[in-house]
Structures are given as structure tokens and as C-alpha cells.
Motif scaffolding. Sequence first.
Motif, mmCIF file in Angstrom:
data_model
loop_
_atom_site.group_PDB
_atom_site.id
_atom_site.type_symbol
_atom_site.label_atom_id
_atom_site.label_comp_id
_atom_site.label_asym_id
_atom_site.label_seq_id
_atom_site.Cartn_x
_atom_site.Cartn_y
_atom_site.Cartn_z
ATOM 1 N N LEU A 1 0.844 -1.188 0.000
ATOM 2 C CA LEU A 1 0.000 0.000 0.000
ATOM 3 C C LEU A 1 0.879 1.238 0.000
ATOM 4 O O LEU A 1 1.670 1.432 0.921
ATOM 5 C CB LEU A 1 -0.907 -0.011 1.241
ATOM 6 C CG LEU A 1 -1.979 1.035 1.354
ATOM 7 C CD1 LEU A 1 -3.059 0.822 0.292
ATOM 8 C CD2 LEU A 1 -2.601 0.992 2.744
ATOM 9 N N ARG A 2 0.755 2.048 -1.023
ATOM 10 C CA ARG A 2 1.579 3.254 -1.102
ATOM 11 C C ARG A 2 1.203 4.284 -0.044
ATOM 12 O O ARG A 2 2.058 4.943 0.518
ATOM 13 C CB ARG A 2 1.479 3.873 -2.490
ATOM 14 C CG ARG A 2 2.109 3.013 -3.560
ATOM 15 C CD ARG A 2 2.184 3.735 -4.899
ATOM 16 N NE ARG A 2 2.556 2.815 -5.948
ATOM 17 C CZ ARG A 2 3.794 2.391 -6.199
ATOM 18 N NH1 ARG A 2 4.773 2.796 -5.443
ATOM 19 N NH2 ARG A 2 4.030 1.554 -7.185
ATOM 20 N N GLU A 3 -0.083 4.438 0.212
ATOM 21 C CA GLU A 3 -0.515 5.436 1.186
ATOM 22 C C GLU A 3 -0.478 4.872 2.606
ATOM 23 O O GLU A 3 -0.099 3.736 2.819
ATOM 24 C CB GLU A 3 -1.904 5.984 0.848
ATOM 25 C CG GLU A 3 -2.987 4.936 0.837
ATOM 26 C CD GLU A 3 -3.257 4.330 -0.533
ATOM 27 O OE1 GLU A 3 -4.247 3.601 -0.620
ATOM 28 O OE2 GLU A 3 -2.511 4.541 -1.489
ATOM 29 N N ASP A 4 -0.876 5.696 3.576
ATOM 30 C CA ASP A 4 -0.815 5.300 4.982
ATOM 31 C C ASP A 4 -2.169 4.928 5.567
ATOM 32 O O ASP A 4 -2.231 4.457 6.690
ATOM 33 C CB ASP A 4 -0.206 6.424 5.826
ATOM 34 C CG ASP A 4 1.267 6.625 5.530
ATOM 35 O OD1 ASP A 4 1.980 5.627 5.380
ATOM 36 O OD2 ASP A 4 1.702 7.788 5.449
ATOM 37 N N ASP A 5 -3.258 5.134 4.861
ATOM 38 C CA ASP A 5 -4.579 4.892 5.420
ATOM 39 C C ASP A 5 -4.999 3.440 5.213
ATOM 40 O O ASP A 5 -5.362 3.037 4.116
ATOM 41 C CB ASP A 5 -5.610 5.829 4.806
ATOM 42 C CG ASP A 5 -6.990 5.687 5.420
ATOM 43 O OD1 ASP A 5 -7.109 4.990 6.452
ATOM 44 O OD2 ASP A 5 -7.938 6.273 4.882
ATOM 45 N N LEU A 6 -4.953 2.672 6.298
ATOM 46 C CA LEU A 6 -5.329 1.262 6.254
ATOM 47 C C LEU A 6 -6.795 1.039 6.576
ATOM 48 O O LEU A 6 -7.271 -0.092 6.528
ATOM 49 C CB LEU A 6 -4.491 0.467 7.257
ATOM 50 C CG LEU A 6 -3.004 0.368 6.963
ATOM 51 C CD1 LEU A 6 -2.272 -0.207 8.154
ATOM 52 C CD2 LEU A 6 -2.781 -0.491 5.744
ATOM 53 N N GLY A 7 -7.495 2.097 6.957
ATOM 54 C CA GLY A 7 -8.890 1.935 7.338
ATOM 55 C C GLY A 7 -9.054 1.287 8.699
ATOM 56 O O GLY A 7 -10.025 0.571 8.922
ATOM 57 N N ILE A 8 -8.089 1.510 9.597
ATOM 58 C CA ILE A 8 -8.141 0.968 10.957
ATOM 59 C C ILE A 8 -8.072 2.120 11.947
ATOM 60 O O ILE A 8 -7.664 3.229 11.593
ATOM 61 C CB ILE A 8 -6.974 -0.015 11.217
ATOM 62 C CG1 ILE A 8 -5.628 0.661 10.969
ATOM 63 C CG2 ILE A 8 -7.139 -1.277 10.381
ATOM 64 C CD1 ILE A 8 -4.414 -0.173 11.318
ATOM 65 N N ASP A 9 -8.458 1.851 13.193
ATOM 66 C CA ASP A 9 -8.334 2.850 14.250
ATOM 67 C C ASP A 9 -6.893 2.870 14.732
ATOM 68 O O ASP A 9 -6.355 1.829 15.147
ATOM 69 C CB ASP A 9 -9.265 2.522 15.419
ATOM 70 C CG ASP A 9 -10.731 2.679 15.055
ATOM 71 O OD1 ASP A 9 -11.039 3.551 14.214
ATOM 72 O OD2 ASP A 9 -11.556 1.936 15.615
ATOM 73 N N VAL A 10 -6.253 4.056 14.670
ATOM 74 C CA VAL A 10 -4.864 4.224 15.089
ATOM 75 C C VAL A 10 -4.804 5.358 16.102
ATOM 76 O O VAL A 10 -5.291 6.463 15.833
ATOM 77 C CB VAL A 10 -3.944 4.547 13.888
ATOM 78 C CG1 VAL A 10 -2.503 4.741 14.351
ATOM 79 C CG2 VAL A 10 -4.033 3.457 12.830
#
Length: 117
Positions: free
Chosen positions: A101-110
Motif C-alpha cells: 500500500l503506497r498510502e498510509d490509510d489502512l482503514g483501521i483505528d490508530v
Amino acid sequence: MAGSIRSDLWCMAFVRRHNDLGHMCVVARKGDPIAGQVFIEVDHLDGTRSLYTPAPVVSRGEGAGLVFQSRFSHVEPETVRQRIAREADFDPDLWVLSIDLREDDLGIDVIKDPGKQ
């Protein structure tokens, strides 16, 4: 694992969702199906990797589901590999999910972690 969903079901849903979005995502290591901790290794396809690990229980808040912290962000792949290997030696029930994944948004709560690298 915090929350009420089993580790294996959460992992399979994460992998399926990302593969459906066109991101290559696999289970790199299977852990305990009920309560194994989940690590997510991100290959940014630029020679760097990030690692997301479960957030400490005190930082999640009461009743929170699975919440992650960014352990490493855009570091050398060996740094992430070594951290996963150390954790797997300590915790044989560990799950590792690997995603390109090039971007950082995994769709998880961080959570925000001021001590992250």
C-alpha cells in the motif's frame, strides 16, 4: 485481543476488504484464532515499510475494539522484520498481515503515539 470479534475473523475480513480494493494483502503468519495479537506490516512499494501493532489497553478507552498504534513508519524493511521476529519468539500466537500500500490509510483505528519512530 480486545473487543468481541475473534482474531481469525478480523484478519480474514481485513485481508478480504483490502484485496477487494485492489491492494495485495495476505496473512503472513497465522496466530491463535480466538485471541492472537495482530500486527500489520505495510510495504509502501518505495523501499520502506511501516508496522502497526495493537495499542496498549490503557490508551484504547473502555469498550474500544481493536485499536492500533504506528510502531514504525516508513523505515528500512529489516527494522520491521526484526521487530516481528522478536515478537513472534515471545508470542507464538501472533498474527501478521502483510499489505502492499503506497498510502498510509489502512482503514483501521490508530491512536496518536508521541514516542513512535
